[in-house]
Design an enzyme around this catalytic site. Structure first.
Site, PDB file in Angstrom:
ATOM      1  N   HIS A  73      45.121  20.596 105.864  1.00 31.49           N
ATOM      2  CA  HIS A  73      43.654  20.710 105.876  1.00 31.49           C
ATOM      3  C   HIS A  73      43.066  19.324 105.706  1.00 31.49           C
ATOM      4  O   HIS A  73      43.564  18.508 104.928  1.00 31.49           O
ATOM      5  CB  HIS A  73      43.160  21.641 104.772  1.00 31.49           C
ATOM      6  CG  HIS A  73      43.764  21.367 103.433  1.00 31.49           C
ATOM      7  ND1 HIS A  73      45.032  21.793 103.077  1.00 31.49           N
ATOM      8  CD2 HIS A  73      43.292  20.681 102.369  1.00 31.49           C
ATOM      9  CE1 HIS A  73      45.301  21.387 101.856  1.00 31.49           C
ATOM     10  NE2 HIS A  73      44.273  20.697 101.392  1.00 31.49           N
ATOM     11  N   ASP A  95      34.898  23.992  99.991  1.00 37.87           N
ATOM     12  CA  ASP A  95      35.910  23.951  98.938  1.00 37.87           C
ATOM     13  C   ASP A  95      35.388  24.689  97.709  1.00 37.87           C
ATOM     14  O   ASP A  95      34.214  24.549  97.337  1.00 37.87           O
ATOM     15  CB  ASP A  95      36.254  22.497  98.598  1.00 37.87           C
ATOM     16  CG  ASP A  95      37.554  22.373  97.822  1.00 37.87           C
ATOM     17  OD1 ASP A  95      38.525  21.828  98.388  1.00 37.87           O
ATOM     18  OD2 ASP A  95      37.605  22.814  96.655  1.00 37.87           O
ATOM     19  N   ASN A 101      45.905  15.162 102.190  1.00 35.96           N
ATOM     20  CA  ASN A 101      46.960  14.870 101.225  1.00 35.96           C
ATOM     21  C   ASN A 101      48.285  15.432 101.723  1.00 35.96           C
ATOM     22  O   ASN A 101      48.322  16.515 102.310  1.00 35.96           O
ATOM     23  CB  ASN A 101      46.617  15.511  99.874  1.00 35.96           C
ATOM     24  CG  ASN A 101      45.334  14.956  99.284  1.00 35.96           C
ATOM     25  OD1 ASN A 101      45.082  13.757  99.375  1.00 35.96           O
ATOM     26  ND2 ASN A 101      44.520  15.812  98.691  1.00 35.96           N
TER      27      ASN A 101
END
Ligand code: 5GP
Ligand code: ZN
Length: 116
Positions: free
Chosen positions: A102, A32, A89
Site C-alpha cells: 500500500h 487510514d 514500507n
C-alpha cells in the site's frame, strides 16, 4: 489472488468497512484508521502482493496506477501544489504492519526529512 487472512483483501472484498475515496479496476484508496497527517490515505492494489520484495515485472502497471491515484487524490484534497509525501514500507525494519502493499499518501501539513 485474495488472501483470506489479509486485512486489506477483506476491505477490497467489502467484508470490513473502510472510508473508501477512490476505486478503479486495479486499485482502491481509503482513509487510514490512524491518520498521521490531516489527510492520510492508503492506496492499495486489488491484487494481493505481500511486500515490495514480492513484485515482479507483471506488476509494473499496477504499481504505476498507485502513483497516478496518489497524484489525483492530492489534487482533490487540495495540497498537490503545496506538496505531500508518499511512502511504502517494506518489512519489519521499515515498520510494515499490513502485508499487502500500500502507498501511504500524507498531506495537509509540512513534513521533515529524514523521516523517523
Ligand atoms: P504499514 O505500517 O503496513 O506501512 O501501514 C499500515 C497502515 O494501515 C497503518 O497506517 C494503519 O494505521 C492502517 N490500518 C491498520 N488497520 C486498519 C484498518 O482496519 N482500517 C484502515 N482504514 N487502516 C488500517
Ligand atoms: Zn491482501
Amino acid at each position: 489472488m485474495t488472501e483470506s487472512d489479509c486485512l486489506f483483501c477483506k476491505i477490497i472484498a467489502d467484508e470490513i468497512p473502510a472510508d473508501i475515496i477512490h476505486e478503479s479496476p486495479d486499485a482502491i484508496a481509503f482513509r487510514d484508521i490512524n491518520p498521521q497527517a490531516p489527510t492520510h490515505v492508503l492506496i492499495v492494489p486489488r491484487r494481493h502482493i505481500s511486500t515490495i520484495n514480492d513484485l515482479d515485472e507483471s506488476d509494473t502497471d499496477a504499481v504505476g496506477q498507485l502513483f497516478l491515484a496518489a497524484r489525483n487524490i492530492a489534487r482533490q484534497e487540495g495540497f498537490a501544489e503545496d506538496g505531500y509525501r508518499v511512502t511504502m514500507n517494506c518489512n519489519a525494519a521499515a515498520g510494515q504492519t499490513v502485508f499487502h502493499i500500500h502507498l501511504h499518501l500524507l498531506g495537509g501539513r509540512n513534513f521533515t526529512w529524514p523521516p523517523g
